[in-house]
Design a protein around this motif. Structure first.
Motif, PDB file in Angstrom:
ATOM      1  N   ALA A  74     -39.680 -46.805  10.895  1.00 16.71           N
ATOM      2  CA  ALA A  74     -40.407 -47.536  11.828  1.00 16.71           C
ATOM      3  C   ALA A  74     -41.398 -46.585  12.798  1.00 16.71           C
ATOM      4  O   ALA A  74     -40.689 -45.378  12.680  1.00 16.71           O
ATOM      5  N   PRO A  75     -42.075 -47.145  13.537  1.00 19.13           N
ATOM      6  CA  PRO A  75     -42.839 -46.257  14.246  1.00 19.13           C
ATOM      7  C   PRO A  75     -41.885 -45.559  15.355  1.00 19.13           C
ATOM      8  O   PRO A  75     -41.091 -46.125  16.271  1.00 19.13           O
ATOM      9  N   GLY A  76     -41.918 -44.071  15.298  1.00 21.47           N
ATOM     10  CA  GLY A  76     -40.912 -43.118  16.128  1.00 21.47           C
ATOM     11  C   GLY A  76     -39.611 -43.088  15.623  1.00 21.47           C
ATOM     12  O   GLY A  76     -38.470 -42.321  16.106  1.00 21.47           O
ATOM     13  N   LEU A  77     -39.154 -43.860  14.435  1.00 19.76           N
ATOM     14  CA  LEU A  77     -37.782 -43.784  13.975  1.00 19.76           C
ATOM     15  C   LEU A  77     -37.888 -43.090  12.530  1.00 19.76           C
ATOM     16  O   LEU A  77     -38.353 -43.594  11.696  1.00 19.76           O
ATOM     17  N   TYR A  78     -37.113 -42.041  12.702  1.00 22.54           N
ATOM     18  CA  TYR A  78     -37.285 -41.272  11.263  1.00 22.54           C
ATOM     19  C   TYR A  78     -35.329 -41.008  10.735  1.00 22.54           C
ATOM     20  O   TYR A  78     -34.537 -41.209  11.656  1.00 22.54           O
ATOM     21  N   VAL A  79     -35.474 -40.783   9.626  1.00 20.58           N
ATOM     22  CA  VAL A  79     -33.796 -40.646   9.162  1.00 20.58           C
ATOM     23  C   VAL A  79     -33.991 -39.479   8.103  1.00 20.58           C
ATOM     24  O   VAL A  79     -34.908 -39.461   7.070  1.00 20.58           O
ATOM     25  N   LEU A  80     -32.887 -38.751   7.851  1.00 26.10           N
ATOM     26  CA  LEU A  80     -32.747 -37.762   7.066  1.00 26.10           C
ATOM     27  C   LEU A  80     -31.375 -38.494   6.040  1.00 26.10           C
ATOM     28  O   LEU A  80     -30.297 -38.534   6.595  1.00 26.10           O
ATOM     29  N   PRO A  81     -31.554 -38.867   4.996  1.00 29.84           N
ATOM     30  CA  PRO A  81     -30.500 -39.455   4.236  1.00 29.84           C
ATOM     31  C   PRO A  81     -29.201 -38.692   3.887  1.00 29.84           C
ATOM     32  O   PRO A  81     -29.365 -37.087   4.231  1.00 29.84           O
ATOM     33  N   GLY A  82     -28.125 -39.024   3.841  1.00 27.18           N
ATOM     34  CA  GLY A  82     -27.006 -38.377   3.330  1.00 27.18           C
ATOM     35  C   GLY A  82     -27.101 -37.915   1.767  1.00 27.18           C
ATOM     36  O   GLY A  82     -28.056 -38.238   1.089  1.00 27.18           O
ATOM     37  N   GLY A  83     -25.761 -38.125   1.293  1.00 25.75           N
ATOM     38  CA  GLY A  83     -25.850 -38.201  -0.081  1.00 25.75           C
ATOM     39  C   GLY A  83     -24.560 -37.535  -0.576  1.00 25.75           C
ATOM     40  O   GLY A  83     -24.043 -36.793   0.182  1.00 25.75           O
ATOM     41  N   PRO A  84     -24.279 -37.563  -2.016  1.00 30.90           N
ATOM     42  CA  PRO A  84     -23.299 -36.732  -2.485  1.00 30.90           C
ATOM     43  C   PRO A  84     -23.122 -35.180  -2.358  1.00 30.90           C
ATOM     44  O   PRO A  84     -21.940 -34.653  -2.365  1.00 30.90           O
ATOM     45  N   ASP A  85     -24.348 -34.596  -2.145  1.00 31.03           N
ATOM     46  CA  ASP A  85     -24.434 -33.178  -2.026  1.00 31.03           C
ATOM     47  C   ASP A  85     -23.866 -32.823  -0.641  1.00 31.03           C
ATOM     48  O   ASP A  85     -23.361 -31.709  -0.638  1.00 31.03           O
ATOM     49  N   LEU A  86     -23.314 -33.729   0.252  1.00 28.71           N
ATOM     50  CA  LEU A  86     -22.648 -33.408   1.555  1.00 28.71           C
ATOM     51  C   LEU A  86     -21.332 -32.830   1.090  1.00 28.71           C
ATOM     52  O   LEU A  86     -20.513 -32.451   2.042  1.00 28.71           O
ATOM     53  N   ALA A  87     -20.703 -33.431   0.030  1.00 26.61           N
ATOM     54  CA  ALA A  87     -19.502 -33.279  -0.358  1.00 26.61           C
ATOM     55  C   ALA A  87     -19.080 -31.721  -1.178  1.00 26.61           C
ATOM     56  O   ALA A  87     -18.262 -31.348  -1.269  1.00 26.61           O
ATOM     57  N   GLY A  88     -20.407 -31.085  -1.386  1.00 23.43           N
ATOM     58  CA  GLY A  88     -20.338 -29.811  -2.010  1.00 23.43           C
ATOM     59  C   GLY A  88     -19.721 -28.766  -1.239  1.00 23.43           C
ATOM     60  O   GLY A  88     -19.350 -28.537   0.203  1.00 23.43           O
ATOM     61  N   HIS A  89     -19.154 -27.893  -1.838  1.00 23.97           N
ATOM     62  CA  HIS A  89     -18.452 -26.578  -1.447  1.00 23.97           C
ATOM     63  C   HIS A  89     -18.979 -25.642  -0.413  1.00 23.97           C
ATOM     64  O   HIS A  89     -18.564 -25.400   0.711  1.00 23.97           O
ATOM     65  N   ASN A  90     -20.412 -25.589  -0.572  1.00 25.09           N
ATOM     66  CA  ASN A  90     -21.501 -24.870   0.192  1.00 25.09           C
ATOM     67  C   ASN A  90     -21.260 -25.711   1.688  1.00 25.09           C
ATOM     68  O   ASN A  90     -21.327 -25.063   2.731  1.00 25.09           O
ATOM     69  N   ILE A  91     -21.339 -26.699   1.570  1.00 25.15           N
ATOM     70  CA  ILE A  91     -21.373 -27.591   3.181  1.00 25.15           C
ATOM     71  C   ILE A  91     -20.149 -27.282   3.503  1.00 25.15           C
ATOM     72  O   ILE A  91     -20.049 -27.383   4.784  1.00 25.15           O
ATOM     73  N   GLN A  92     -18.903 -27.498   2.807  1.00 29.01           N
ATOM     74  CA  GLN A  92     -17.644 -27.263   3.554  1.00 29.01           C
ATOM     75  C   GLN A  92     -17.366 -26.216   4.208  1.00 29.01           C
ATOM     76  O   GLN A  92     -16.717 -25.898   5.128  1.00 29.01           O
ATOM     77  N   LEU A  93     -18.033 -25.050   3.683  1.00 27.10           N
ATOM     78  CA  LEU A  93     -18.033 -23.650   4.248  1.00 27.10           C
ATOM     79  C   LEU A  93     -18.815 -23.551   5.557  1.00 27.10           C
ATOM     80  O   LEU A  93     -18.828 -22.299   6.035  1.00 27.10           O
ATOM     81  N   LEU A  94     -19.560 -24.409   5.958  1.00 31.57           N
ATOM     82  CA  LEU A  94     -20.372 -24.172   7.185  1.00 31.57           C
ATOM     83  C   LEU A  94     -19.642 -24.249   8.450  1.00 31.57           C
ATOM     84  O   LEU A  94     -18.366 -24.585   8.329  1.00 31.57           O
TER      85      LEU A  94
END
Length: 240
Positions: A74-94
């Protein structure tokens, strides 16, 4: 850059957390602010209910150094989707502070981190990046227990002087005062957490229909009871 960072968290799923996160984002955007919802949930529900593509590149790519394009809901409203890649090992190591560092230079007035239920490493990224946290619960005993665990983590980080939210409140979700459990919830939380602000989002079919129709709340029904409740939450977040 000065901006407001809000984590919306609930250790238990199904308590209306994403509805509150997306509704609050819609309210704040309708006030003329540039708002980015960062979905930390592998289920990518925030992107879906805001009417954007939940499978587009999003938070996982951002966290590993990419530059995904936020989707405009919407005007002024943005989103970055989640998704299954958030369960990846490289994310867990952050490192827990990585998200805070990533968003610091980004040109938005408000960031809302929709934290996932039950994935503490992803939830922690949002809590550490936030300066305000909304801890969501309904009247279910397991939801209250889960909220307590989030509150304990926030308190512990603050006591240790760690980076993260400095202010938080309980967001009581889908409250219908005709139900005895809902009548008892506010008093129960008042007894357990007397110094913590309690904010109520009443049961409102418009909140559910906005999500089902995949339309941001203020575009769907700006005058509904849920929108007014979320306006009160927005006021507390910004001015409390």
């Amino acid at each position: 850059m000065t901006h407001k960072c809000i984590a919306v968290a609930a250790r238990k799923g199904g308590v209306g957390k994403t509805t509150i996160a997306c509704g609050l984002a819609s309210v704040l955007a309708s006030q003329g602010r540039k708002v980015l919802v960062i979905d930390l949930d592998p289920q990518s529900n925030a992107a879906y209910v805001l009417g954007t593509n939940p499978t587009a590149a999003g938070t996982a790519e951002l966290l590993v150094g990419g530059s995904p394009e936020p989707l405009e809901a919407a005007p002024g409203l943005y989103v970055l989707p989640g998704g299954p890649d958030l369960a990846g090992h490289n994310i867990q190591l952050l490192d827990p502070e990585d998200l805070a560092d990533i968003v610091a230079p980004m040109a938005y007035d408000v960031f809302i981190f929709d934290c996932p239920p039950g994935v503490e490493s992803l939830e922690r990224l949002g809590l550490v990046a936030a300066d305000v946290a909304l801890v969501c619960t309904d009247a279910h005993p397991l939801a209250v227990m889960g909220a307590g665990r989030v509150l304990n983590e926030l308190k512990l980080r603050q006591q240790k002087g760690r980076r993260g939210a400095k202010r938080w409140a309980l967001a009581l979700s889908r409250i219908d005062l005709r139900r005895s459990m809902d009548q008892a919830l506010d008093q129960q939380l008042s007894n357990a957490y007397p110094s913590i602000k309690r904010l109520i989002v009443h049961q409102d079919s418009s909140l559910a229909w906005a999500a089902a129709e995949r339309v941001p709340l203020i575009q769907y029904d700006p005058n509904c009871k849920g929108a007014k409740d979320l306006q009160a939450i927005a006021d507390w977040v910004l001015n409390g």
